[in-house]
Design an enzyme around this catalytic site. Structure first.
Site, short mmCIF file in Angstrom:
data_model
loop_
_atom_site.label_atom_id
_atom_site.label_comp_id
_atom_site.label_asym_id
_atom_site.label_seq_id
_atom_site.Cartn_x
_atom_site.Cartn_y
_atom_site.Cartn_z
N HIS A 289 0.71 -1.33 0.10
CA HIS A 289 -0.27 0.09 -0.06
C HIS A 289 0.86 1.29 0.02
CE1 HIS A 289 -4.05 0.83 -0.20
NE2 HIS A 289 -4.33 1.09 0.92
N ASN B 261 -6.97 6.56 3.70
CA ASN B 261 -8.40 6.83 3.51
C ASN B 261 -8.71 8.15 3.34
OD1 ASN B 261 -8.40 3.84 3.38
ND2 ASN B 261 -9.93 3.91 5.05
N ASP C 49 -0.61 2.60 -5.31
CA ASP C 49 -0.36 1.12 -5.53
C ASP C 49 -1.74 0.25 -6.27
OD1 ASP C 49 -2.07 -0.51 -3.16
OD2 ASP C 49 -1.71 1.68 -2.98
N ASN D 297 -9.09 3.19 -1.86
CA ASN D 297 -9.77 4.28 -1.06
C ASN D 297 -8.85 5.82 -0.76
OD1 ASN D 297 -11.63 2.58 0.08
ND2 ASN D 297 -10.24 1.71 1.54
#
Length: 206
Positions: free
Chosen positions: A38, A85, A110, A131
Site C-alpha cells: 500500500h 483513506n 499501488d 480508498n
C-alpha cells in the site's frame, strides 16, 4: 547515474517561479508501513525526490512536502500523512492554496490488479476501489487528474483479507520487480509534466 537522472538533478536544484504541478505519492505514515504494498506511492515519490535532489521533509497541507524542478516546471511533492483513506484532504488543501487544476495534480499509488513491476498511466478515471483515490475524487469533486498506477499484485487466494494483503510486503522476485518499476517513475513523471502523456503511455504502460 544515467544521463536522464544526471540532467534531472542539474535542473532541479533551485526551484523558481510559481508552483505549477502537484505530485503526490499515496501511503500510510509510520515505519511499520514503509515496505508494504500500500506504500508503493510513498516509495515512488521518494524515488522521484531522490532523482531531483529534493527533500520531502516539510510539514504542510497535512503532508510531508518539498519542492523540485521537473520538466521545466516547479512542482510540489507531497506525501500525505492523513493515512490512506483521507488522502484527499492533503491534495484538496494544497491544490486550493496554489490554484492547481486537477489536470496538473499527478498521483502515484499501488494497484493490486497489476502484477508487481507493471505501470499503468491514466489521465483520468474512477477510483477502481482504491480508498486513497476515492478520497481524492470525493474531496476535490474531480476524477480528471493524471495518475501512475504501480502494480503490487493480486491476492493469491480470494479468501485472503484485502487489508492484510495490501499491508504486507512484496518478497523475492515480486520485490525486485517493484523496485525496477519504482526506478522508472521519475522519467514517467517528467514526461507527464512536460505534456508528453502519449509518449509516457506508449513507453511505460504495460
Amino acid at each position: 547515474m544515467t544521463g536522464f537522472f544526471s540532467k534531472l538533478r542539474q535542473t532541479s536544484a533551485s526551484p523558481s517561479g510559481p508552483v505549477e504541478w502537484l505530485i503526490a505519492g499515496l501511503g500510510n505514515p509510520g515505519r511499520e508501513y514503509e515496505t508494504t504494498r500500500h506504500n508503493a506511492g510513498f516509495r515512488a515519490l521518494d524515488a522521484l525526490a531522490d532523482s531531483c535532489g529534493a527533500r520531502v521533509d516539510r510539514l504542510k497541507f497535512k503532508s510531508l512536502c518539498g519542492e523540485a524542478q521537473l520538466g521545466g516546471k516547479r512542482v510540489l511533492l507531497l506525501k500525505p500523512q492523513t493515512f490512506m483513506n483521507n488522502s484527499g484532504e492533503a491534495l484538496r488543501d494544497a491544490a486550493a492554496f496554489y490554484k492547481i487544476p486537477p489536470e496538473r495534480m499527478l498521483v502515484l499509488y499501488d494497484d493490486i490488479s497489476l502484477q508487481p513491476g507493471r505501470l499503468r498511466i491514466r489521465l483520468k478515471g474512477s477510483d477502481g476501489g482504491h480508498n486513497g483515490i476515492k478520497s481524492i475524487i470525493y474531496l476535490t469533486g474531480k476524477d480528471t487528474f493524471p495518475r501512475i498506477k504501480i502494480g503490487v499484485g493480486a491476492k493469491p487466494d480470494p479468501r485472503w483479507d484485502l487489508a492484510d494483503w495490501v499491508l504486507s510486503s512484496c518478497k523475492g522476485d515480486d520485490a525486485a520487480a517493484l523496485e525496477a518499476a519504482l526506478k522508472k517513475v521519475p522519467e514517467v513523471c517528467a514526461l507527464l509534466v512536460e505534456g508528453k502523456s502519449a509518449e509516457a503511455m506508449n513507453r511505460f504502460n504495460s
